[in-house]
Design a protein around this motif. Structure first.
Motif, mmCIF file in Angstrom:
data_model
loop_
_atom_site.group_PDB
_atom_site.id
_atom_site.type_symbol
_atom_site.label_atom_id
_atom_site.label_comp_id
_atom_site.label_asym_id
_atom_site.label_seq_id
_atom_site.Cartn_x
_atom_site.Cartn_y
_atom_site.Cartn_z
ATOM 1 N N LYS A 318 0.829 -1.204 0.000
ATOM 2 C CA LYS A 318 0.000 0.000 0.000
ATOM 3 C C LYS A 318 0.866 1.258 0.000
ATOM 4 O O LYS A 318 0.594 2.212 -0.743
ATOM 5 N N ASP A 319 1.927 1.268 0.825
ATOM 6 C CA ASP A 319 2.841 2.417 0.860
ATOM 7 C C ASP A 319 3.449 2.665 -0.508
ATOM 8 O O ASP A 319 3.559 3.812 -0.961
ATOM 9 N N GLU A 322 1.063 4.145 -3.036
ATOM 10 C CA GLU A 322 0.809 5.568 -2.793
ATOM 11 C C GLU A 322 1.860 6.445 -3.466
ATOM 12 O O GLU A 322 1.619 7.633 -3.728
ATOM 13 N N GLU A 326 2.009 10.090 -6.345
ATOM 14 C CA GLU A 326 2.923 11.101 -5.805
ATOM 15 C C GLU A 326 4.051 11.403 -6.797
ATOM 16 O O GLU A 326 4.392 12.559 -7.047
#
Length: 505
Positions: A318-319, A322, A326
């Protein structure tokens, strides 16, 4: 207006507006509109023709071009990788390592230059990689973002144009034409590429002598007077498990994969259909498609990076996901400027700027010994106005070869090298150049500030290079003009420092 000086007016207006207003998006848009109007007036296309030319033949065609689309994809993937390395703590860990091993501001700048020289494969790759790796270090030692952008930009195109194995060598080889050994031609031109060689000398001299001049000195001096900024704290945001290897491994993998991707696109791993023989590495680089190679390399490196961080349990899936939007968002300004710059180039091409420039060189044939210097100046102007060094190569190199058909004529190779040097110089100075845009993005520096601060540095070396080409036109060797150029660069900076024109960094 087609094939005349008017063909250069749109980019000249865009550049002038960018420098005056300090706003690049609207300036490029105005240049595009002027180019579209000139084309519509010249071809009696009317309003509908103007709209079609600007949007369909300009913006949409430029962005959808296979090569340009590949560069945009590469930008996005690289942005994602930078976001991943920051979130994993690799950038912060490298900053800690640099704090222990790089002790001075001079050391931070020299490390930036050396890394820039080491990454000679491609200028886009150079700009963004050097920026992401060295920005935390230069921030720590209070090197202004403007100075970092200059160091990145000056080790991008000027290094690639003297590297025998690079996307630029492949481009020049491709422009040489049939019957020419393009790679051999490129190698012969390296010693005469005074702008590139003197730019490297100038960078080291500026750093070691601790001098800056022009508007660069203002930003450098202002930063020295500031207290610790919040940037260092910002760079430390990331996983506490990150190590220096979490930055180095992805960068090394990216370099290796991009090289492999480029030679793959040039047929290195594919047997020739006629004789079943494989291309050697030089042939592969000559045939390489840098856009395809960089996309393959960056995607391969991204996959390896994701696997590495998952295996080491630094980041969760998930990190990492993300980091995708970005990284994309971080590249939006560069993508927008590139898209507008490519559209402006399309307007210039449609007005046949190359025909106008070809006529200028043909009319200068009577000034044979001054021709290298004249070609250098024309290449600077054309690359500055159009924002493309490769486009300038494509226009001028075939003209130089046709103008000097005798391989034994010493003016021939000097003129070809002058074309290459001038194209890089104009590209280096131009606010609409994709390399200049990439350098701003890599350093996270305001684009117009980068252009205005580096312009005095680049133009100073350009003037000295022009003198070198005048000397070369008469002496027909590379070492005497080069010695003159080095003496002028170092001597000029010494005199400036003693007279107080330059401000100590």
């Amino acid at each position: 207006m087609i094939g005349t000086f008017w063909s250069l007016v749109p980019p000249i207006v865009a550049i002038a507006l960018a420098l005056l207003t300090k706003e690049v998006y609207s300036s490029l848009f105005v240049g595009i509109i002027i180019g579209g109007l000139f084309y519509a007036i010249s071809t009696a296309a009317g309003f509908s023709g103007f709209v079609d030319h600007v949007l369909q033949n300009g913006l949409i065609s430029s962005v959808s071009d296979a090569y340009n689309a590949g560069i945009l994809v590469f930008l996005v993937v690289l942005g994602i990788m930078v976001a991943l390395m920051n979130k994993a703590g690799g950038s912060a860990a490298f900053g800690e390592w640099a704090k222990k091993h790089i002790k001075t501001k001079v050391g931070a700048q020299i490390a930036t230059i050396i890394l820039g020289i080491a990454i000679f494969i491609d200028d886009y790759f150079n700009c963004l990689t050097v920026g992401s790796v060295m920005r935390p270090v230069t921030d720590r030692f209070k090197v202004s973002r403007e100075k970092l952008a200059y160091l990145i930009d000056a080790t991008a195109a000027p290094i690639c144009i003297i590297a025998p194995v690079s996307s630029w060598a492949a481009a020049v080889a491709g422009f040489a034409g049939e019957g020419e050994n393009g790679w051999a031609l490129f190698c012969k031109a390296i010693p005469y590429n005074y702008y590139a060689l003197l730019t490297i000398i100038a960078m080291f001299t500026l750093v070691f002598m601790k001098v800056d001049f022009g508007s660069m000195s203002k930003y450098e001096k202002a930063l020295q007077m500031m207290s610790e900024t919040s940037e260092e704290t910002e760079e430390r945001n990331g996983s506490s498990k990150g190590t220096v290897l979490d930055l180095i491994i992805p960068i090394v993998v990216l370099i290796v994969f991009c090289v492999l991707g480029m030679i793959y696109s040039g047929g290195f791993f594919t047997a020739d259909a006629e004789n079943s023989a494989y291309h050697n590495i030089i042939e592969a680089f000559s045939n390489a498609d840098a856009s395809v190679g960089l996309v393959i390399g960056s995607f391969g490196a991204l996959i390896v990076t994701l696997i590495l961080y998952l295996a080491r349990r630094i980041l969760t899936l998930k990190d990492m996901m993300e980091c995708v939007p970005e990284g994309f968002k971080a590249m939006v300004p560069a993508i927008l400027i590139l898209s507008l710059a490519w559209t402006l180039k399309a307007m210039t091409d449609s007005l046949e700027a190359k025909a106008y420039v070809a006529g200028l060189i043909t009319n200068a044939q009577g000034l044979k010994y001054f021709l290298p210097a004249i070609i250098f100046a024309i290449a600077v102007g054309l690359a500055f106005a159009t924002g493309t060094s490769w486009g300038t190569f494509g226009i001028l190199i075939p003209i130089c070869i046709a103008a000097f058909p005798e391989v034994s004529d010493p003016i021939r190779i000097i003129s070809i090298s002058a074309c290459m040097a001038g194209a890089v110089c104009g590209d280096h100075c131009s606010p609409i150049s994709d390399t200049t845009i990439m350098a701003s993005a890599g350093a996270k520096c305001d684009h117009v500030k980068h252009v205005s601060t580096q312009l005095p540095y680049a133009l100073s070396v350009a003037v000295i290079s022009f003198v070198c080409y005048i000397v070369a036109g008469f002496v027909h060797n590379f070492y005497i003009p080069l010695a003159v150029g080095i003496a002028c660069v170092i001597g000029g900076l010494v005199v400036m420092k003693k007279k107080g024109v330059a401000v100590e960094a």
